[in-house]
Scaffold this motif. Structure first.
Motif, PDB file in Angstrom:
ATOM      1  N   ARG A  32       0.809  -1.224   0.000  1.00  0.00           N
ATOM      2  CA  ARG A  32       0.000   0.000   0.000  1.00  0.00           C
ATOM      3  C   ARG A  32       0.842   1.275   0.000  1.00  0.00           C
ATOM      4  O   ARG A  32       0.309   2.370   0.058  1.00  0.00           O
ATOM      5  CB  ARG A  32      -0.937  -0.001   1.215  1.00  0.00           C
ATOM      6  N   VAL A  33       2.147   1.130  -0.031  1.00  0.00           N
ATOM      7  CA  VAL A  33       3.003   2.313  -0.147  1.00  0.00           C
ATOM      8  C   VAL A  33       2.916   2.810  -1.587  1.00  0.00           C
ATOM      9  O   VAL A  33       2.971   2.024  -2.533  1.00  0.00           O
ATOM     10  CB  VAL A  33       4.462   1.976   0.231  1.00  0.00           C
ATOM     11  N   GLY A  34       2.798   4.116  -1.759  1.00  0.00           N
ATOM     12  CA  GLY A  34       2.631   4.641  -3.112  1.00  0.00           C
ATOM     13  C   GLY A  34       1.163   4.764  -3.463  1.00  0.00           C
ATOM     14  O   GLY A  34       0.278   4.369  -2.713  1.00  0.00           O
ATOM     15  N   LYS A  35       0.881   5.267  -4.658  1.00  0.00           N
ATOM     16  CA  LYS A  35      -0.482   5.643  -5.020  1.00  0.00           C
ATOM     17  C   LYS A  35      -1.084   4.808  -6.145  1.00  0.00           C
ATOM     18  O   LYS A  35      -2.290   4.908  -6.405  1.00  0.00           O
ATOM     19  CB  LYS A  35      -0.500   7.113  -5.476  1.00  0.00           C
ATOM     20  N   TYR A  36      -0.303   4.032  -6.840  1.00  0.00           N
ATOM     21  CA  TYR A  36      -0.770   3.505  -8.120  1.00  0.00           C
ATOM     22  C   TYR A  36      -0.835   1.985  -8.137  1.00  0.00           C
ATOM     23  O   TYR A  36      -0.391   1.303  -7.209  1.00  0.00           O
ATOM     24  CB  TYR A  36       0.141   4.023  -9.241  1.00  0.00           C
ATOM     25  N   GLY A  37      -1.381   1.443  -9.236  1.00  0.00           N
ATOM     26  CA  GLY A  37      -1.557   0.009  -9.353  1.00  0.00           C
ATOM     27  C   GLY A  37      -0.264  -0.773  -9.366  1.00  0.00           C
ATOM     28  O   GLY A  37      -0.257  -1.973  -9.095  1.00  0.00           O
ATOM     29  N   SER A  38       0.829  -0.092  -9.688  1.00  0.00           N
ATOM     30  CA  SER A  38       2.134  -0.764  -9.698  1.00  0.00           C
ATOM     31  C   SER A  38       2.765  -0.839  -8.317  1.00  0.00           C
ATOM     32  O   SER A  38       3.850  -1.389  -8.163  1.00  0.00           O
ATOM     33  CB  SER A  38       3.089  -0.023 -10.643  1.00  0.00           C
ATOM     34  N   THR A  52      14.408  -7.550   9.594  1.00  0.00           N
ATOM     35  CA  THR A  52      15.555  -6.698   9.867  1.00  0.00           C
ATOM     36  C   THR A  52      16.231  -6.293   8.568  1.00  0.00           C
ATOM     37  O   THR A  52      16.661  -7.141   7.796  1.00  0.00           O
ATOM     38  CB  THR A  52      16.571  -7.404  10.778  1.00  0.00           C
ATOM     39  N   VAL A  53      16.321  -4.994   8.329  1.00  0.00           N
ATOM     40  CA  VAL A  53      16.974  -4.468   7.137  1.00  0.00           C
ATOM     41  C   VAL A  53      18.442  -4.243   7.472  1.00  0.00           C
ATOM     42  O   VAL A  53      18.787  -3.359   8.248  1.00  0.00           O
ATOM     43  CB  VAL A  53      16.308  -3.159   6.679  1.00  0.00           C
ATOM     44  N   SER A  54      19.291  -5.079   6.877  1.00  0.00           N
ATOM     45  CA  SER A  54      20.710  -5.017   7.219  1.00  0.00           C
ATOM     46  C   SER A  54      21.416  -3.865   6.540  1.00  0.00           C
ATOM     47  O   SER A  54      22.367  -3.295   7.063  1.00  0.00           O
ATOM     48  CB  SER A  54      21.406  -6.330   6.833  1.00  0.00           C
ATOM     49  N   ASN A  55      20.952  -3.498   5.326  1.00  0.00           N
ATOM     50  CA  ASN A  55      21.598  -2.421   4.579  1.00  0.00           C
ATOM     51  C   ASN A  55      20.518  -1.743   3.743  1.00  0.00           C
ATOM     52  O   ASN A  55      20.089  -2.296   2.739  1.00  0.00           O
ATOM     53  CB  ASN A  55      22.703  -2.983   3.679  1.00  0.00           C
ATOM     54  N   PRO A  56      20.059  -0.554   4.147  1.00  0.00           N
ATOM     55  CA  PRO A  56      18.853  -0.001   3.548  1.00  0.00           C
ATOM     56  C   PRO A  56      18.995   0.556   2.140  1.00  0.00           C
ATOM     57  O   PRO A  56      18.022   0.940   1.549  1.00  0.00           O
ATOM     58  CB  PRO A  56      18.480   1.133   4.520  1.00  0.00           C
ATOM     59  N   LEU A  74       8.878   2.335   3.530  1.00  0.00           N
ATOM     60  CA  LEU A  74       8.907   0.879   3.404  1.00  0.00           C
ATOM     61  C   LEU A  74       9.920   0.276   4.378  1.00  0.00           C
ATOM     62  O   LEU A  74       9.681  -0.792   4.958  1.00  0.00           O
ATOM     63  CB  LEU A  74       9.242   0.487   1.965  1.00  0.00           C
ATOM     64  N   HIS A  75      11.038   0.944   4.559  1.00  0.00           N
ATOM     65  CA  HIS A  75      12.035   0.507   5.535  1.00  0.00           C
ATOM     66  C   HIS A  75      11.396   0.402   6.913  1.00  0.00           C
ATOM     67  O   HIS A  75      11.555  -0.600   7.629  1.00  0.00           O
ATOM     68  CB  HIS A  75      13.201   1.503   5.537  1.00  0.00           C
ATOM     69  N   GLU A  76      10.637   1.411   7.312  1.00  0.00           N
ATOM     70  CA  GLU A  76       9.957   1.409   8.604  1.00  0.00           C
ATOM     71  C   GLU A  76       8.964   0.251   8.708  1.00  0.00           C
ATOM     72  O   GLU A  76       8.882  -0.428   9.745  1.00  0.00           O
ATOM     73  CB  GLU A  76       9.221   2.732   8.803  1.00  0.00           C
ATOM     74  N   LEU A  77       8.201   0.034   7.647  1.00  0.00           N
ATOM     75  CA  LEU A  77       7.188  -1.025   7.664  1.00  0.00           C
ATOM     76  C   LEU A  77       7.829  -2.405   7.795  1.00  0.00           C
ATOM     77  O   LEU A  77       7.316  -3.271   8.519  1.00  0.00           O
ATOM     78  CB  LEU A  77       6.338  -0.958   6.402  1.00  0.00           C
ATOM     79  N   HIS A 131       8.836   3.440 -12.296  1.00  0.00           N
ATOM     80  CA  HIS A 131      10.123   3.728 -11.681  1.00  0.00           C
ATOM     81  C   HIS A 131      10.106   3.238 -10.241  1.00  0.00           C
ATOM     82  O   HIS A 131       9.053   3.078  -9.629  1.00  0.00           O
ATOM     83  CB  HIS A 131      10.445   5.230 -11.741  1.00  0.00           C
ATOM     84  N   ARG A 132      11.275   3.005  -9.709  1.00  0.00           N
ATOM     85  CA  ARG A 132      11.398   2.557  -8.320  1.00  0.00           C
ATOM     86  C   ARG A 132      10.918   3.659  -7.375  1.00  0.00           C
ATOM     87  O   ARG A 132      10.785   4.825  -7.765  1.00  0.00           O
ATOM     88  CB  ARG A 132      12.842   2.179  -8.028  1.00  0.00           C
ATOM     89  N   PHE A 133      10.668   3.279  -6.116  1.00  0.00           N
ATOM     90  CA  PHE A 133      10.263   4.264  -5.125  1.00  0.00           C
ATOM     91  C   PHE A 133      11.323   5.344  -4.944  1.00  0.00           C
ATOM     92  O   PHE A 133      12.524   5.057  -4.941  1.00  0.00           O
ATOM     93  CB  PHE A 133      10.030   3.588  -3.775  1.00  0.00           C
ATOM     94  N   TYR A 134      10.857   6.585  -4.777  1.00  0.00           N
ATOM     95  CA  TYR A 134      11.745   7.668  -4.386  1.00  0.00           C
ATOM     96  C   TYR A 134      12.044   7.551  -2.888  1.00  0.00           C
ATOM     97  O   TYR A 134      11.473   6.716  -2.182  1.00  0.00           O
ATOM     98  CB  TYR A 134      11.116   9.018  -4.725  1.00  0.00           C
ATOM     99  N   ASP A 135      12.924   8.411  -2.397  1.00  0.00           N
ATOM    100  CA  ASP A 135      13.450   8.260  -1.040  1.00  0.00           C
ATOM    101  C   ASP A 135      12.372   8.255   0.042  1.00  0.00           C
ATOM    102  O   ASP A 135      12.460   7.503   1.017  1.00  0.00           O
ATOM    103  CB  ASP A 135      14.468   9.359  -0.745  1.00  0.00           C
ATOM    104  N   VAL A 136      11.339   9.083  -0.105  1.00  0.00           N
ATOM    105  CA  VAL A 136      10.298   9.157   0.930  1.00  0.00           C
ATOM    106  C   VAL A 136       9.580   7.820   1.068  1.00  0.00           C
ATOM    107  O   VAL A 136       9.399   7.299   2.176  1.00  0.00           O
ATOM    108  CB  VAL A 136       9.294  10.282   0.605  1.00  0.00           C
ATOM    109  N   ASP A 137       9.160   7.238  -0.053  1.00  0.00           N
ATOM    110  CA  ASP A 137       8.469   5.946  -0.010  1.00  0.00           C
ATOM    111  C   ASP A 137       9.416   4.829   0.398  1.00  0.00           C
ATOM    112  O   ASP A 137       9.023   3.885   1.093  1.00  0.00           O
ATOM    113  CB  ASP A 137       7.836   5.634  -1.360  1.00  0.00           C
ATOM    114  N   ARG A 138      10.655   4.919  -0.038  1.00  0.00           N
ATOM    115  CA  ARG A 138      11.636   3.911   0.342  1.00  0.00           C
ATOM    116  C   ARG A 138      11.867   3.913   1.855  1.00  0.00           C
ATOM    117  O   ARG A 138      11.930   2.859   2.489  1.00  0.00           O
ATOM    118  CB  ARG A 138      12.952   4.161  -0.405  1.00  0.00           C
TER     119      ARG A 138
END
Length: 320
Positions: A251-257, A302-306, A292-295, A282-289
């Motif tokens: 559900r991150v982001g606005k579109y069907g992709s 555990t995200v070892s290298n974000p 997603l890291h938080e989620l 296109h891939r997520f920009y920094d805000v969405d990325r």
């Protein structure tokens, strides 16, 4: 020769890319080993989650070759051959057979809407000409054409067609398909939307093609097994975990992709593969990325290298 019967979890593999026309080869290798380590029962490449319609044919061929070579018959590999041109579908099926795939998967040709008569006659002509068994793929939101029940029952009479993946999300329709298996009891009926996996298997379905199994393969394998053995309490618990993924990272982001972006970005954050998307996406920009890291952290991953991919993804409780 006996026709295969597919059961279990078949992740629709994302296609790791490093540019519009180049595979992230190291990422693909890590991804394949990651999902196989989760106990999946097969792989499905060049599907919707794999962005197949946006990939050029040379890249598709390379993906088939590399995937089949790496898997080495450890599990079946299913290859999507959906195309607007029947010649291209036949050619992709020939390559899949040459490289060692187990079956091919076909949705209705997209862009021009098909009548049911035209759709059935198209597949009746195509299926006997294919060198591999065929699984039909119902994806009406993307193809604008539904396999109506009468059409599907007619196609059950074609020997080389061995199963059906339903991504309609319509459970009444899914139950009607299961009731039609008296015509072809050897057919495999697989669920597309992972949110319906537990219910589908409890009522007689044979498994699922679950996008989230790219990320947490063992979770979906465990849910399938729990439903298969009618362990309702465990089904409910695992289903809840699946729904947490569906209601967050998809559900991150606005579109069907967004669901593909969410999967690819998650895999990138875990150091498994690049999150480059086929154009025009296109891939997520920094805000969405960052979101997603938080989620992922909230989900127990555990995200070892974000940012850059590493060779050592760290997977935790949600994936067990």
């Amino acid at each position: 020769m006996a026709l295969p019967h597919f059961q279990g979890i078949f992740p629709p593999l994302v296609t790791p890319l490093s540019s519009p026309d180049k595979l992230d080869v190291a990422g693909l290798e890590r991804l394949i080993e990651h999902v196989l380590s989760g106990g999946v029962h097969g792989l499905f490449i060049l599907g919707t989650t794999g962005e197949a319609p946006s990939l050029d044919h040379n890249l598709r061929k390379e993906l088939i070759q590399r995937t089949c070579r790496q898997v080495r018959d450890r599990v079946p590999v299913l290859v999507g051959i959906t195309d607007t041109a029947i010649v291209e579908a036949k050619e992709m099926s020939r390559l899949a057979a040459n490289y060692g795939a187990s079956a091919v998967v076909l949705a209705p040709p997209y862009y021009f809407p098909n009548s049911q008569t035209e759709l059935v006659e198209y597949i009746e002509r195509l299926a006997p000409a294919l060198p591999l068994p065929l699984v039909l793929y119902n994806m009406p939101t993307h193809t604008k054409t539904m396999f109506e029940l009468d059409s599907l029952q007619r196609l059950m009479e074609v020997e080389n067609i061995i199963g059906f993946k339903d991504s309609s999300g319509n459970m009444l329709y899914y139950h009607q398909v299961l009731s039609s298996l008296s015509i072809r009891p050897d057919w495999s009926v697989l669920m597309g939307p992972e949110e319906l996996l537990g219910e589908a298997v409890l009522f007689g379905g044979h498994g699922g093609v679950c996008g989230g199994a790219n990320l947490c393969p063992q979770l979906y394998v465990d849910l399938y097994e729990a439903a298969r053995w009618r362990n309702i309490e465990r089904v409910l618990d695992l289903h809840h975990r699946v729904m947490r993924i569906s209601s967050t990272i998809y559900r991150v982001g606005k579109y069907g992709s967004s669901f593909i972006k969410g999967l690819k970005c998650s895999l990138s954050l875990l150091g498994i593969c690049d999150d480059f998307m086929s154009e025009p996406f296109h891939r997520f920009y920094d805000v969405d990325r960052a979101r997603l890291h938080e989620l992922l952290e909230e989900l127990g991953v555990t995200v070892s290298n974000p940012y850059p991919a590493s060779d050592d993804p760290v997977m935790t409780s949600l994936m067990r």
